[in-house]
Write a protein that holds these residues in place. Structure first.
Motif, mmCIF file in Angstrom:
data_model
loop_
_atom_site.group_PDB
_atom_site.id
_atom_site.type_symbol
_atom_site.label_atom_id
_atom_site.label_comp_id
_atom_site.label_asym_id
_atom_site.label_seq_id
_atom_site.Cartn_x
_atom_site.Cartn_y
_atom_site.Cartn_z
ATOM 1 N N THR A 155 87.148 39.598 50.495
ATOM 2 C CA THR A 155 86.736 38.301 51.185
ATOM 3 C C THR A 155 87.905 37.979 51.987
ATOM 4 O O THR A 155 88.819 38.163 51.763
ATOM 5 C CB THR A 155 86.438 37.130 50.037
ATOM 6 O OG1 THR A 155 87.700 36.847 49.351
ATOM 7 C CG2 THR A 155 85.573 37.730 48.979
ATOM 8 N N PRO A 156 87.519 36.859 52.890
ATOM 9 C CA PRO A 156 88.744 36.464 53.775
ATOM 10 C C PRO A 156 89.814 35.825 52.975
ATOM 11 O O PRO A 156 90.828 35.631 53.816
ATOM 12 C CB PRO A 156 87.915 35.133 54.675
ATOM 13 C CG PRO A 156 86.483 35.634 54.432
ATOM 14 C CD PRO A 156 86.273 36.261 53.183
ATOM 15 N N ARG A 157 89.765 35.500 51.924
ATOM 16 C CA ARG A 157 90.881 34.688 51.247
ATOM 17 C C ARG A 157 91.865 35.684 50.374
ATOM 18 O O ARG A 157 93.001 35.380 49.794
ATOM 19 C CB ARG A 157 90.291 33.740 49.914
ATOM 20 C CG ARG A 157 89.270 32.816 50.360
ATOM 21 C CD ARG A 157 88.593 32.076 49.200
ATOM 22 N NE ARG A 157 87.673 32.914 48.318
ATOM 23 C CZ ARG A 157 86.587 32.883 48.834
ATOM 24 N NH1 ARG A 157 85.945 32.612 49.951
ATOM 25 N NH2 ARG A 157 85.660 33.811 48.081
ATOM 26 N N GLU A 205 79.873 38.268 47.500
ATOM 27 C CA GLU A 205 80.164 38.421 48.914
ATOM 28 C C GLU A 205 80.465 39.722 49.457
ATOM 29 O O GLU A 205 81.409 39.957 50.409
ATOM 30 C CB GLU A 205 81.517 37.339 49.247
ATOM 31 C CG GLU A 205 81.036 35.795 48.721
ATOM 32 C CD GLU A 205 82.410 35.027 48.796
ATOM 33 O OE1 GLU A 205 82.853 35.196 50.105
ATOM 34 O OE2 GLU A 205 82.713 34.485 48.000
ATOM 35 N N ASP A 206 79.815 40.709 48.669
ATOM 36 C CA ASP A 206 80.076 42.215 49.079
ATOM 37 C C ASP A 206 79.063 42.518 50.388
ATOM 38 O O ASP A 206 77.752 42.641 50.156
ATOM 39 C CB ASP A 206 79.761 43.081 48.003
ATOM 40 C CG ASP A 206 79.885 44.568 48.316
ATOM 41 O OD1 ASP A 206 80.218 44.884 49.364
ATOM 42 O OD2 ASP A 206 79.820 45.372 47.432
ATOM 43 N N HIS A 231 82.892 34.976 44.566
ATOM 44 C CA HIS A 231 84.413 34.988 44.963
ATOM 45 C C HIS A 231 84.729 36.567 45.003
ATOM 46 O O HIS A 231 86.115 36.588 44.743
ATOM 47 C CB HIS A 231 85.315 33.976 44.415
ATOM 48 C CG HIS A 231 84.774 32.838 44.239
ATOM 49 N ND1 HIS A 231 84.431 31.957 45.323
ATOM 50 C CD2 HIS A 231 84.786 32.001 43.120
ATOM 51 C CE1 HIS A 231 84.078 30.773 44.821
ATOM 52 N NE2 HIS A 231 84.005 30.755 43.379
ATOM 53 N N SER A 233 84.574 40.483 46.763
ATOM 54 C CA SER A 233 83.446 41.490 47.794
ATOM 55 C C SER A 233 83.340 42.745 47.280
ATOM 56 O O SER A 233 83.124 43.119 46.050
ATOM 57 C CB SER A 233 84.563 41.339 48.992
ATOM 58 O OG SER A 233 83.692 41.991 50.210
ATOM 59 N N GLU A 239 90.124 42.636 43.753
ATOM 60 C CA GLU A 239 90.166 41.263 43.992
ATOM 61 C C GLU A 239 89.932 40.253 42.846
ATOM 62 O O GLU A 239 90.345 39.283 42.606
ATOM 63 C CB GLU A 239 88.930 41.050 45.248
ATOM 64 C CG GLU A 239 88.982 39.683 45.782
ATOM 65 C CD GLU A 239 87.945 39.415 46.707
ATOM 66 O OE1 GLU A 239 88.185 38.315 47.562
ATOM 67 O OE2 GLU A 239 87.428 40.453 47.181
#
Length: 384
Positions: A155-157, A205-206, A231, A233, A239
């Motif tokens: 994820t972008p985070r 979010e994958d 939350h 990916s 993650e």
């Protein structure tokens, strides 16, 4: 870390050699490091064996070539298991590693005890893009693929530079061969044949293997369970290691541990076990798992001795070593196991002969206090 011959997948083994074996398979472009946040805790209850894809991490690149298939990779995993004398094992895999697990469950069900498929698919879409990626990597290396990897994996985070470095260190030809395997992978028709207990884990979010792919697997396998992680990916073990670890630990918990927990509750009482489990954290959880599986799941469930006999042995051992806190707990346990106060007293009297008078004197004081407390508790219950 093990030394791997040139014809075997490189692997890393952790945990007790006598524990139930659990193989962990990686995603395309990663190494055993993708499991770094998960494997150490699982190794408290399992013999965990992580393996590298051909040309990834420490595995020889020449184990596969152009036109490789998931079946080829599954065969390499079986060869690794054979080399380790693992007739049966549990298995969890991410993405391509998960597809290998599905192939094993479909074609070699007798080898698997349980299966977990993490951020994976039974069919990775149109083969065209995979063939294009294979051609790109064969001609130009992994640079361009690595540039976009973070967006597919995390994820972008979040990011994990070490895994991106692993990708750049992968052999391009072996990576391309694994792309060939993904291009031709279609295990959908075999899902209904899977009979091993299966857990499917998806990252919400994958973008690489969306939750719909996980639902297809879970819907196709009779009795499969599905967990979707928020939350997270594609590389959820990196993650969201805690969430993946908890899901896998619950799924792969040996039956011995389940029965051990039941025996532990019967002997020590729900209140004690609840307190111990509530107080467990990442540091102490492996020990809690250890005693549930070995002490309570293997020793206390052995029918050779009765629970009364085990209580007598335990009391004398605790007196001998001066473990008064444990002694108090096991005086209560001895009463639950059917020993009367005079029988507990007789056991402690014998410790005066073989463990010494001071040890027995302290033990009698502890036992007298506990038995008085239990008598008071019983009176209170009768009045209620």
């Amino acid at each position: 870390m093990t030394t791997t011959p040139g014809h075997l997948l490189h692997h890393r083994a952790e945990g007790p050699a006598t524990a139930p074996p659990l193989l962990l398979g990686p995603s395309l472009g990663t190494s055993t490091a993708v499991w770094d946040g998960v494997a150490p805790e699982l190794s408290a209850s399992h013999r965990v064996v992580r393996w590298d894809l051909p040309g990834h991490g420490g595995s020889p690149a020449g184990l596969v070539g152009p036109g490789a298939s998931v079946a080829d990779l599954g065969g390499l995993v079986l060869a690794l298991a054979d080399s380790l004398s693992l007739e049966r094992f549990s298995y969890a895999g991410v993405s391509l590693g998960g597809a290998v697990g599905l192939w094993l469950a479909i074609h070699h069900p007798g080898r698997l005890d349980r299966l977990a498929v993490v951020c994976s698919s039974a069919h990775f879409g149109d083969p065209g893009p995979w063939r294009e990626r294979a051609a790109l990597v064969r001609s130009e290396g992994l640079g361009k693929v690595a540039e976009s990897a973070a967006g597919r994996w995390f994820t972008p985070r979040f990011t994990e530079p070490g895994l991106l470095d692993d990708l750049l260190g992968t052999d391009p030809d072996a990576y391309a061969a694994c792309c060939d395997a993904l291009a031709d992978c279609d295990l959908r028709s075999g899902l209904r044949e899977v009979r091993v207990p299966t857990l499917v884990v998806a990252g919400r979010e994958d973008p690489a293997t969306p939750p719909a792919h996980a639902r297809e697997i879970a819907d196709g396998i009779p009795g499969a369970a599905l967990t979707e992680l928020p939350h997270a990916s594609h590389l959820a073990p990196a993650e969201r290691p805690e969430a993946v670890r908890d899901a896998l630990r619950a799924h792969f918990t040996p039956r011995e541990r389940e029965s051990g927990t039941a025996v532990r509750r019967e002997v020590l009482g729900d209140a004690h076990v609840d307190r111990a489990q509530a107080a467990a954290d990442a540091f102490t959880a492996p020990f809690q798992d250890f005693i549930s599986r070995y002490a309570w799941g293997e020793v206390w469930t052995d029918p050779t001795l009765s629970r009364r006999e085990r209580s007598l042995i335990t009391l004398t051992a605790l007196v001998a070593h001066g473990h008064h806190g444990e002694l108090a707990m096991h005086v209560r346990a001895a009463v639950r196991n059917g020993l009367a106060p005079h029988e507990i007293g007789a056991a402690l009297l014998q410790t005066g002969v073989y463990c010494g008078v001071p040890a027995a004197n302290s033990a009698f004081a502890v036992a007298q206090r506990v038995l008085s407390e239990m008598a008071g508790e019983a009176d209170g219950l009768r009045r209620d």
